[in-house]
Design an enzyme around this catalytic site. Structure first.
Site, PDB file in Angstrom:
ATOM      1  N   LYS A 177      -6.743 -18.200   2.304  1.00 16.08           N
ATOM      2  CA  LYS A 177      -7.686 -17.992   1.209  1.00 16.08           C
ATOM      3  C   LYS A 177      -7.361 -18.935   0.053  1.00 16.08           C
ATOM      4  O   LYS A 177      -8.238 -19.576  -0.497  1.00 16.08           O
ATOM      5  CB  LYS A 177      -7.628 -16.523   0.767  1.00 16.08           C
ATOM      6  CG  LYS A 177      -8.596 -16.205  -0.335  1.00 16.08           C
ATOM      7  CD  LYS A 177      -8.675 -14.739  -0.618  1.00 16.08           C
ATOM      8  CE  LYS A 177      -9.579 -14.522  -1.825  1.00 16.08           C
ATOM      9  NZ  LYS A 177      -9.665 -13.124  -2.209  1.00 16.08           N
ATOM     10  N   GLU A 183       4.167 -20.731   3.675  1.00 13.22           N
ATOM     11  CA  GLU A 183       4.324 -20.718   5.134  1.00 13.22           C
ATOM     12  C   GLU A 183       3.211 -21.524   5.809  1.00 13.22           C
ATOM     13  O   GLU A 183       3.448 -22.326   6.706  1.00 13.22           O
ATOM     14  CB  GLU A 183       4.283 -19.274   5.671  1.00 13.22           C
ATOM     15  CG  GLU A 183       5.438 -18.394   5.247  1.00 13.22           C
ATOM     16  CD  GLU A 183       5.217 -17.700   3.926  1.00 13.22           C
ATOM     17  OE1 GLU A 183       4.375 -18.169   3.119  1.00 13.22           O
ATOM     18  OE2 GLU A 183       5.894 -16.687   3.675  1.00 13.22           O
ATOM     19  N   GLY A 236      -7.803 -11.161   1.707  1.00  4.91           N
ATOM     20  CA  GLY A 236      -7.158 -11.668   2.920  1.00  4.91           C
ATOM     21  C   GLY A 236      -7.153 -10.655   4.050  1.00  4.91           C
ATOM     22  O   GLY A 236      -7.557 -10.940   5.181  1.00  4.91           O
ATOM     23  N   ARG A 237      -6.746  -9.426   3.756  1.00  2.75           N
ATOM     24  CA  ARG A 237      -6.623  -8.414   4.816  1.00  2.75           C
ATOM     25  C   ARG A 237      -7.974  -7.836   5.245  1.00  2.75           C
ATOM     26  O   ARG A 237      -8.035  -6.975   6.112  1.00  2.75           O
ATOM     27  CB  ARG A 237      -5.645  -7.324   4.390  1.00  2.75           C
ATOM     28  CG  ARG A 237      -5.971  -6.665   3.067  1.00  2.75           C
ATOM     29  CD  ARG A 237      -4.792  -5.848   2.546  1.00  2.75           C
ATOM     30  NE  ARG A 237      -5.010  -5.340   1.203  1.00  2.75           N
ATOM     31  CZ  ARG A 237      -4.772  -6.037   0.085  1.00  2.75           C
ATOM     32  NH1 ARG A 237      -4.340  -7.271   0.151  1.00  2.75           N
ATOM     33  NH2 ARG A 237      -4.982  -5.493  -1.108  1.00  2.75           N
ATOM     34  N   GLU A 322      -0.394  -2.910   2.099  1.00  3.63           N
ATOM     35  CA  GLU A 322      -0.671  -3.894   1.048  1.00  3.63           C
ATOM     36  C   GLU A 322      -1.809  -3.392   0.150  1.00  3.63           C
ATOM     37  O   GLU A 322      -1.849  -3.695  -1.030  1.00  3.63           O
ATOM     38  CB  GLU A 322      -1.020  -5.265   1.650  1.00  3.63           C
ATOM     39  CG  GLU A 322      -0.978  -6.383   0.623  1.00  3.63           C
ATOM     40  CD  GLU A 322      -0.944  -7.773   1.236  1.00  3.63           C
ATOM     41  OE1 GLU A 322       0.158  -8.297   1.472  1.00  3.63           O
ATOM     42  OE2 GLU A 322      -2.016  -8.341   1.474  1.00  3.63           O
ATOM     43  N   HIS A 352       9.513   6.730  25.213  1.00  4.97           N
ATOM     44  CA  HIS A 352      10.885   6.590  25.698  1.00  4.97           C
ATOM     45  C   HIS A 352      11.787   5.976  24.643  1.00  4.97           C
ATOM     46  O   HIS A 352      12.872   5.505  24.955  1.00  4.97           O
ATOM     47  CB  HIS A 352      10.887   5.751  26.972  1.00  4.97           C
ATOM     48  CG  HIS A 352      10.017   6.362  28.030  1.00  4.97           C
ATOM     49  ND1 HIS A 352      10.463   7.340  28.898  1.00  4.97           N
ATOM     50  CD2 HIS A 352       8.697   6.208  28.294  1.00  4.97           C
ATOM     51  CE1 HIS A 352       9.466   7.719  29.684  1.00  4.97           C
ATOM     52  NE2 HIS A 352       8.380   7.052  29.325  1.00  4.97           N
ATOM     53  N   LYS A 462       7.911 -14.117  -3.919  1.00  6.51           N
ATOM     54  CA  LYS A 462       7.419 -15.489  -3.753  1.00  6.51           C
ATOM     55  C   LYS A 462       7.880 -16.347  -4.914  1.00  6.51           C
ATOM     56  O   LYS A 462       8.293 -17.487  -4.741  1.00  6.51           O
ATOM     57  CB  LYS A 462       5.874 -15.498  -3.755  1.00  6.51           C
ATOM     58  CG  LYS A 462       5.207 -15.092  -2.482  1.00  6.51           C
ATOM     59  CD  LYS A 462       3.712 -15.390  -2.640  1.00  6.51           C
ATOM     60  CE  LYS A 462       2.861 -14.668  -1.635  1.00  6.51           C
ATOM     61  NZ  LYS A 462       1.431 -14.788  -1.888  1.00  6.51           N
TER      62      LYS A 462
HETATM   63  O1  F6P Z   1       1.264 -11.530   1.410  1.00  8.63           O
HETATM   64  C1  F6P Z   1       0.448 -11.859   0.362  1.00  8.63           C
HETATM   65  C2  F6P Z   1      -0.814 -12.527   0.794  1.00  8.63           C
HETATM   66  O2  F6P Z   1      -1.441 -12.978  -0.349  1.00  8.63           O
HETATM   67  C3  F6P Z   1      -1.725 -11.630   1.620  1.00  8.63           C
HETATM   68  O3  F6P Z   1      -2.439 -10.770   0.825  1.00  8.63           O
HETATM   69  C4  F6P Z   1      -2.552 -12.622   2.329  1.00  8.63           C
HETATM   70  O4  F6P Z   1      -3.225 -12.025   3.407  1.00  8.63           O
HETATM   71  C5  F6P Z   1      -1.518 -13.624   2.727  1.00  8.63           C
HETATM   72  O5  F6P Z   1      -0.595 -13.620   1.649  1.00  8.63           O
HETATM   73  C6  F6P Z   1      -2.014 -14.996   2.978  1.00  8.63           C
HETATM   74  O6  F6P Z   1      -2.597 -15.606   1.859  1.00  8.63           O
HETATM   75  P1  F6P Z   1      -3.536 -16.852   2.041  1.00  8.63           P
HETATM   76  O7  F6P Z   1      -4.679 -16.443   2.881  1.00  8.63           O
HETATM   77  O8  F6P Z   1      -3.955 -17.228   0.650  1.00  8.63           O
HETATM   78  O9  F6P Z   1      -2.732 -17.942   2.690  1.00  8.63           O
END
Ligand code: F6P
Length: 490
Positions: A177, A183, A236-237, A322, A352, A462
């Site tokens: 987003k 990452e 995002g979620r 979240e 199990h 972060k």
């Molecule tokens: O973990 C925080 C967060 O902002 C989530 O809410 C989101 O889904 C994820 O990181 C990824 O963010 P982006 O889509 O901006 O890379």
């Protein structure tokens, strides 16, 4: 164990002959059975009163009308518009964007990117969990593409993800987003290097960006023609319904993706228009609140009795924790409780491993079983019958328990479970199921007075990591963290 004494579930069944019919519902082709929870008319009445007090009806209308339901960020939440259920303006914008998405899918299928055999979908959190769940659930026997998902910054995750991909015929789909997430940007750079090290002529030409920040994607070298935009109102979620679903459409076909949207829209209609007494996401939220607030349950567990849904617990962890793992209301006032920890796994494996504690441990864990009547495997149907039978047996055992003279062999019972039974697992059913969980999360948030659409809790870690990476802030670190860094030689 329990904070206050609760009536035994068997007593509730005995006292209420119509209990099953009152607490089981067929919605969007999914059967929901809450009868093995402690919901009774009193809890339901109190829940409805509370929802009225908390302005549930108007909050829900705001969700569907593009109102600002995310006040800390001054935004609406427009994921419902992505499936046609939002305000007419938001739906129009979403549909125009969907046309571009469709055109890109058609172009890829027509060979505009050459012969494509694999997709590397890069993203993290909400930018990967939904597509990964959908492709894993629906794509086992359908996708002709080798689809791999990459989220972790750990280089080992990258190595794993590309092991079976051919760089000459792989498309890189980057979902973010913000298009700044450490990452995802690191993995994008690694993917670009992977393509060019393999001699791919134009690595940038193989990268597609899915983002709410097209300018940031362009700055990272992605051409405008390969950027699909989604709105800032799509969290995002909650984003798998938007351009972030591109990988779903490529892996499963456009029709399957649209079926998911239709299934979700059917659940939207139910949530928006059904009475509180038969509104399934709201009723689930009443049960959630009861167990957290009245019984002190700090966790809830979900077991997918279907291998195809093995990623569902991970998906729900982000969605629920979240969204609702917060300690203050929209006005900044403290709340006593918010979301329980969501955890789970697959049945029958979990029987199990963790079920011992569920049956005889000293903590009460409300359990949810999700199963599918029809299997989709190549084995003797008897295996699927045994799978379902185990799910149902666990629910009955948790409820009934068993007495014995031997305390080791005593099962207290009276442990609640909800059963969710899909007839088949197709795009429509999966879409409806995910939308059910989204609305249940929203209903919980309204009952608590919190904002489920922001996530400031993830920012601090972060921020500190960023400072450390920039060699800035080490001086202000605590002794323990400094020592860890010294030991690791970083
Ligand atoms: O973990 C925080 C967060 O902002 C989530 O809410 C989101 O889904 C994820 O990181 C990824 O963010 P982006 O889509 O901006 O890379």
């Amino acid at each position: 164990m329990a904070e206050t004494t609760i009536r035994r579930l068997e007593t509730l069944f005995n006292d209420e002959p119509d209990r099953l019919s009152r607490l089981s519902f067929d919605v969007a082709g999914i059967y929901f059975d809450f009868s093995k929870t402690h919901l009774d008319s009193n809890i339901l009445t109190l829940g409805v009163r509370r929802s009225e007090k908390m302005g549930f009806a108007s909050a829900r209308e705001a969700l569907f009308n593009g109102g600002v339901v995310n006040p800390s960020e001054g935004r609406p939440a427009t994921h419902v518009a992505e499936r046609g259920s939002g305000s007419p303006e938001d739906v129009d914008v979403a549909q125009a964007r969907r046309l571009r998405m469709r055109a890109l899918v058609d172009a890829i299928e027509a060979g505009a990117f050459g012969d494509i055999t694999g997709i590397l979908h890069i993203g993290i959190g909400g930018s990967v969990l939904g597509p990964a769940l959908a492709v894993d659930a629906l794509g086992r026997r359908r996708s002709g593409l080798n689809v791999r998902f990459l989220s972790n910054i750990d280089g080992a995750a990258f190595d794993d993800a590309v092991r079976t991909l051919d760089p000459a015929t792989t498309l890189i789909v980057v979902a973010s987003k913000t298009f700044t997430t450490l990452e995802t940007m690191t993995n994008l750079d690694a993917a670009r290097a992977w393509l060019s090290d393999a001699g791919v002529d134009d690595p940038d030409g193989r990268i597609i960006a899915l983002t709410a920040k097209p300018e940031a994607a362009a700055e990272r070298g992605v051409d405008d023609t390969r950027i699909l935009v989604f709105g800032e109102g799509v969290g995002g979620r909650y984003s798998l319904w938007s351009a972030v679903g591109l990988t779903i459409a490529l892996a499963l076909g456009w029709d399957a993706f649209e079926e998911m949207l239709e299934g979700a829209a059917e659940m939207d209609r139910h949530f928006r228009f059904a009475d509180p007494a038969s509104n399934v996401p709201l009723i689930a939220a009443f049960a959630d609140r009861f167990y957290v607030e009245e019984q002190g349950c700090q966790t809830r567990a979900l077991f997918a009795y279907d291998e195809r849904l093995r990623l569902l617990p991970f998906y729900l962890q982000q969605l629920e924790m979240e969204s609702n793992g917060k300690s203050v209301t929209v006005n900044g006032d403290p709340v006593e409780s918010t979301a329980p920890v969501t955890w789970g796994g697959t049945g029958t494996d979990a029987q199990h491993a963790v079920f011992q504690l569920l049956h005889q441990g000293t903590v009460l864990v409300p359990v949810e079983f999700v199963a599918v009547t029809e299997g989709d495997d190549a084995q003797d149907p008897e295996q699927h019958r045994l799978l379902l039978l185990n799910a149902f047996a666990q629910g009955a055992a948790l409820m009934e328990g068993r007495t014995s003279d031997d305390p080791q062999r005593t099962y207290p019972g009276n442990r609640p479970s909800t059963s969710i039974l899909l007839s088949v697992l197709d795009g429509r059913a999966l879409g409806a199921l995910i939308a059910f969980y989204e609305h249940r999360t929203f209903a919980n948030a309204v009952l608590l007075g919190i904002n489920p659409f922001d996530q400031f809790g993830v920012e601090l870690g972060k921020d500190i990591a960023r400072k450390l990476a920039d060699d800035d802030g080490e001086a202000t670190l605590d002794a323990s963290t400094r020592a860890l860094m010294e030991r690791a030689g970083i």
